[in-house]
Design a protein around this motif. Structure first.
Motif, PDB file in Angstrom:
ATOM      1  N   VAL A   6     -26.808   3.724  17.766  1.00  0.00           N
ATOM      2  CA  VAL A   6     -26.523   4.503  16.567  1.00  0.00           C
ATOM      3  C   VAL A   6     -25.105   5.065  16.628  1.00  0.00           C
ATOM      4  CG1 VAL A   6     -27.326   6.416  15.126  1.00  0.00           C
ATOM      5  CG2 VAL A   6     -28.962   5.192  16.592  1.00  0.00           C
ATOM      6  N   ASN A   7     -24.277   4.700  15.655  1.00  0.00           N
ATOM      7  CA  ASN A   7     -22.928   5.263  15.560  1.00  0.00           C
ATOM      8  C   ASN A   7     -23.006   6.537  14.719  1.00  0.00           C
ATOM      9  OD1 ASN A   7     -20.261   5.936  14.965  1.00  0.00           O
ATOM     10  ND2 ASN A   7     -19.599   3.802  15.032  1.00  0.00           N
ATOM     11  N   LEU A   8     -22.902   7.690  15.369  1.00  0.00           N
ATOM     12  CA  LEU A   8     -23.036   8.976  14.662  1.00  0.00           C
ATOM     13  C   LEU A   8     -21.827   9.271  13.777  1.00  0.00           C
ATOM     14  CD1 LEU A   8     -24.517  11.127  17.582  1.00  0.00           C
ATOM     15  CD2 LEU A   8     -25.759  10.211  15.611  1.00  0.00           C
ATOM     16  N   GLY A   9     -20.721   8.578  14.032  1.00  0.00           N
ATOM     17  CA  GLY A   9     -19.518   8.820  13.229  1.00  0.00           C
ATOM     18  C   GLY A   9     -19.551   8.117  11.890  1.00  0.00           C
ATOM     19  N   ARG A  18     -32.627   8.585   5.686  1.00  0.00           N
ATOM     20  CA  ARG A  18     -33.308   7.322   6.020  1.00  0.00           C
ATOM     21  C   ARG A  18     -33.019   6.896   7.465  1.00  0.00           C
ATOM     22  NH1 ARG A  18     -34.524   2.752   1.852  1.00  0.00           N
ATOM     23  NH2 ARG A  18     -36.184   4.258   1.558  1.00  0.00           N
ATOM     24  N   GLN A  19     -31.756   6.999   7.865  1.00  0.00           N
ATOM     25  CA  GLN A  19     -31.390   6.618   9.232  1.00  0.00           C
ATOM     26  C   GLN A  19     -32.037   7.552  10.249  1.00  0.00           C
ATOM     27  OE1 GLN A  19     -30.318   3.616   8.914  1.00  0.00           O
ATOM     28  NE2 GLN A  19     -28.203   3.657   9.595  1.00  0.00           N
ATOM     29  N   LEU A  20     -32.059   8.843   9.927  1.00  0.00           N
ATOM     30  CA  LEU A  20     -32.664   9.822  10.841  1.00  0.00           C
ATOM     31  C   LEU A  20     -34.141   9.496  11.070  1.00  0.00           C
ATOM     32  CD1 LEU A  20     -32.787  12.424  12.480  1.00  0.00           C
ATOM     33  CD2 LEU A  20     -33.045  13.700  10.347  1.00  0.00           C
ATOM     34  N   ILE A  21     -34.851   9.135  10.002  1.00  0.00           N
ATOM     35  CA  ILE A  21     -36.281   8.836  10.135  1.00  0.00           C
ATOM     36  C   ILE A  21     -36.487   7.565  10.965  1.00  0.00           C
ATOM     37  CG2 ILE A  21     -38.351   8.154   8.819  1.00  0.00           C
ATOM     38  CD1 ILE A  21     -37.484  10.243   6.721  1.00  0.00           C
ATOM     39  N   ARG A  22     -35.557   6.610  10.845  1.00  0.00           N
ATOM     40  CA  ARG A  22     -35.656   5.391  11.668  1.00  0.00           C
ATOM     41  C   ARG A  22     -35.470   5.712  13.151  1.00  0.00           C
ATOM     42  NH1 ARG A  22     -31.728   1.938   7.694  1.00  0.00           N
ATOM     43  NH2 ARG A  22     -33.319   1.052   6.323  1.00  0.00           N
ATOM     44  N   LEU A  27     -37.012  16.010   3.135  1.00  0.00           N
ATOM     45  CA  LEU A  27     -35.662  16.157   3.701  1.00  0.00           C
ATOM     46  C   LEU A  27     -34.579  15.974   2.636  1.00  0.00           C
ATOM     47  CD1 LEU A  27     -36.172  14.303   7.103  1.00  0.00           C
ATOM     48  CD2 LEU A  27     -35.904  16.768   6.764  1.00  0.00           C
ATOM     49  N   GLU A  28     -34.814  15.076   1.676  1.00  0.00           N
ATOM     50  CA  GLU A  28     -33.838  14.884   0.589  1.00  0.00           C
ATOM     51  C   GLU A  28     -33.749  16.143  -0.280  1.00  0.00           C
ATOM     52  OE1 GLU A  28     -31.795  12.571   0.432  1.00  0.00           O
ATOM     53  OE2 GLU A  28     -32.637  10.682   1.148  1.00  0.00           O
ATOM     54  N   ARG A  29     -34.867  16.870  -0.358  1.00  0.00           N
ATOM     55  CA  ARG A  29     -34.907  18.063  -1.211  1.00  0.00           C
ATOM     56  C   ARG A  29     -34.768  19.358  -0.416  1.00  0.00           C
ATOM     57  NH1 ARG A  29     -40.352  17.693  -4.396  1.00  0.00           N
ATOM     58  NH2 ARG A  29     -39.547  19.634  -5.284  1.00  0.00           N
ATOM     59  N   MET A  34     -33.643  -3.168  15.777  1.00  0.00           N
ATOM     60  CA  MET A  34     -34.732  -4.140  15.944  1.00  0.00           C
ATOM     61  C   MET A  34     -35.179  -4.719  14.609  1.00  0.00           C
ATOM     62  SD  MET A  34     -35.019  -3.438  19.139  1.00  0.00           S
ATOM     63  CE  MET A  34     -35.704  -1.909  19.694  1.00  0.00           C
ATOM     64  N   ASP A  35     -34.741  -4.106  13.512  1.00  0.00           N
ATOM     65  CA  ASP A  35     -35.064  -4.521  12.132  1.00  0.00           C
ATOM     66  C   ASP A  35     -36.492  -4.200  11.692  1.00  0.00           C
ATOM     67  OD1 ASP A  35     -32.504  -5.497  11.572  1.00  0.00           O
ATOM     68  OD2 ASP A  35     -32.953  -7.427  12.495  1.00  0.00           O
ATOM     69  N   ASP A  36     -37.273  -3.520  12.547  1.00  0.00           N
ATOM     70  CA  ASP A  36     -38.625  -3.143  12.099  1.00  0.00           C
ATOM     71  C   ASP A  36     -38.750  -1.618  11.978  1.00  0.00           C
ATOM     72  OD1 ASP A  36     -38.542  -2.333  14.715  1.00  0.00           O
ATOM     73  OD2 ASP A  36     -40.465  -3.232  15.293  1.00  0.00           O
ATOM     74  N   GLU A  37     -37.617  -0.915  12.083  1.00  0.00           N
ATOM     75  CA  GLU A  37     -37.655   0.561  12.138  1.00  0.00           C
ATOM     76  C   GLU A  37     -38.288   1.195  10.898  1.00  0.00           C
ATOM     77  OE1 GLU A  37     -34.558  -0.641  15.094  1.00  0.00           O
ATOM     78  OE2 GLU A  37     -34.962  -1.232  13.025  1.00  0.00           O
ATOM     79  N   ASP A  38     -38.216   0.476   9.759  1.00  0.00           N
ATOM     80  CA  ASP A  38     -38.781   1.024   8.516  1.00  0.00           C
ATOM     81  C   ASP A  38     -40.301   0.890   8.452  1.00  0.00           C
ATOM     82  OD1 ASP A  38     -36.709   2.155   7.098  1.00  0.00           O
ATOM     83  OD2 ASP A  38     -35.995   0.219   6.377  1.00  0.00           O
ATOM     84  N   THR A  39     -40.876   0.131   9.386  1.00  0.00           N
ATOM     85  CA  THR A  39     -42.322  -0.150   9.286  1.00  0.00           C
ATOM     86  C   THR A  39     -43.132   0.539  10.390  1.00  0.00           C
ATOM     87  OG1 THR A  39     -42.115  -2.107  10.689  1.00  0.00           O
ATOM     88  CG2 THR A  39     -41.807  -2.431   8.326  1.00  0.00           C
ATOM     89  N   LEU A  40     -42.479   1.390  11.173  1.00  0.00           N
ATOM     90  CA  LEU A  40     -43.162   1.970  12.342  1.00  0.00           C
ATOM     91  C   LEU A  40     -44.078   3.140  11.976  1.00  0.00           C
ATOM     92  CD1 LEU A  40     -40.166   1.995  14.892  1.00  0.00           C
ATOM     93  CD2 LEU A  40     -41.901   0.211  14.543  1.00  0.00           C
ATOM     94  N   LEU A  41     -43.705   3.916  10.964  1.00  0.00           N
ATOM     95  CA  LEU A  41     -44.485   5.107  10.605  1.00  0.00           C
ATOM     96  C   LEU A  41     -45.448   4.795   9.459  1.00  0.00           C
ATOM     97  CD1 LEU A  41     -41.666   7.847  10.580  1.00  0.00           C
ATOM     98  CD2 LEU A  41     -43.146   7.175  12.473  1.00  0.00           C
ATOM     99  N   PRO A  42     -46.526   5.597   9.326  1.00  0.00           N
ATOM    100  CA  PRO A  42     -47.431   5.415   8.185  1.00  0.00           C
ATOM    101  C   PRO A  42     -46.639   5.578   6.879  1.00  0.00           C
ATOM    102  CG  PRO A  42     -48.384   6.917   9.796  1.00  0.00           C
ATOM    103  CD  PRO A  42     -46.978   6.676  10.230  1.00  0.00           C
ATOM    104  N   ARG A  43     -46.856   4.667   5.935  1.00  0.00           N
ATOM    105  CA  ARG A  43     -46.016   4.568   4.738  1.00  0.00           C
ATOM    106  C   ARG A  43     -45.944   5.870   3.939  1.00  0.00           C
ATOM    107  NH1 ARG A  43     -47.559   2.819   0.065  1.00  0.00           N
ATOM    108  NH2 ARG A  43     -49.572   2.209   0.928  1.00  0.00           N
TER     109      ARG A  43
END
Length: 328
Positions: free
Chosen positions: A161-164, A75-79, A191-193, A172-181
């Protein structure tokens, strides 16, 4: 591989290096995906034939997606990917130089067939930390020791982003809404699979490169772009002067999915997209990279009536992974 062989010979005697290099230089340089055989002689081992294979797709030769997926959840990677796609400011923070370097190069490789057009400093020296105050897009890496100083600086909107710890220090709090759903859901699912997909795909006779984590992750993100912009070639038309011109509005309106249209509205304003289209407008012949191959397969899969309404949900990564359809 060549350097390893040189080192092996040098360990026995420096005199063995020259004959090996000479026979190597007499061999033709291999085409992508092809192998050359170099005959060599080693005392004690006798005559040897060394096989050197050039990767089909050299983009991934020095890229390690494993490091990125170890440091960041899917999820973080996609953001982070979405933020870079819209050319925002991104700062990676880690304890080790190698982590910063590997993750920075890997995340930029995810943007293929597009290229990051802005400031890119995988490891930013502490003495140059003021660069993070600049108002233009950038991707920079900082060692954790610079974090206290970073927090004091008047940094404009940026994703830190803290990679550790797989955490965002600032967002920005909108990172989940930037890509087509739907495409975002498909990215996450694939990626999960990933482990299941790699083992399932390795049962087939396909090329070894596709079995690796690198190959799979690359294909997943290529598939995202195929779904979003794969129809671009249908809107490159020839002008009266014989030049190629891109029909921007027609390209965007051809997409039936509202969320993809909204995404394209923003993405088409990026320098990344402009560079991609300009490159294709100026080419004498059509581009023939891996992305174009996947686009061709994709357009062939679509019925003729649908080629201008490209709204199909992730149809599997190439023909090898058709079961990736979302069952809903």
């Amino acid at each position: 591989e060549v350097l390893d062989e040189v080192e092996r010979r040098r360990g026995i005697s420096a005199a063995l290096v020259y004959p090996f290099m000479r026979s190597l230089m007499e061999s033709p340089f291999p085409a992508p995906g092809k192998t050359i055989r170099v005959k060599t002689f080693l005392p004690g081992a006798g005559n040897e034939v060394l096989e050197l294979r050039r990767p089909t797709d050299s983009r991934l030769e020095h890229v390690d997606f494993g490091c990125l997926l170890t440091c960041l959840s899917v999820r973080q990677l996609i953001r982070v990917f979405a933020s870079l796609l819209l050319e925002r400011r991104v700062i990676f923070i880690a304890d080790k130089l190698s982590t910063l370097s590997s993750c920075s190069h890997a995340v930029v490789a995810l943007l293929y067939p597009f290229s990051w057009q802005h400031t890119f400093i995988p490891v930013l020296p502490a003495s140059m930390i003021d660069i993070v105050c600049c108002p233009t897009p950038f991707l920079v890496g900082l060692l954790s020791s610079s974090l206290p100083k970073l927090k004091e600086l008047p940094v404009e909107e940026a994703l830190m982003v803290n990679l550790g710890s797989d955490r965002f220090i600032r967002q920005m709090d909108d990172e989940d809404t930037l890509l087509p759903r739907k495409l975002q859901a498909a990215l996450e699912q694939a990626l999960e699979r990933k482990n299941e997909l790699i083992s399932q795909d390795s049962d087939s006779d396909s090329d070894d490169e596709c079995h690796s984590l690198n190959g799979l992750v690359s294909e997943v993100f290529i598939r995202f772009f195929v779904e979003a912009v794969g129809h671009y070639s249908l809107f490159l038309t020839q002008t009266e002067k014989g030049e190629r011109a891109f029909q921007r509005e027609a390209f965007r309106k051809a997409v039936a999915s509202k969320s993809i249209r909204r995404f394209l509205e923003v993405f088409m304003e990026s320098q990344m997209f402009a560079g991609f289209i300009q490159d294709r407008e100026l080419r004498k012949c059509r581009a023939k990279g891996l992305f174009e191959q996947r686009v061709e397969q994709y357009l062939e899969e679509l019925p003729d009536t649908e080629q201008s309404g490209v709204n199909k949900f992730l149809r599997g990564l190439g023909n090898k992974m058709k079961f990736l359809h979302k069952k809903n």
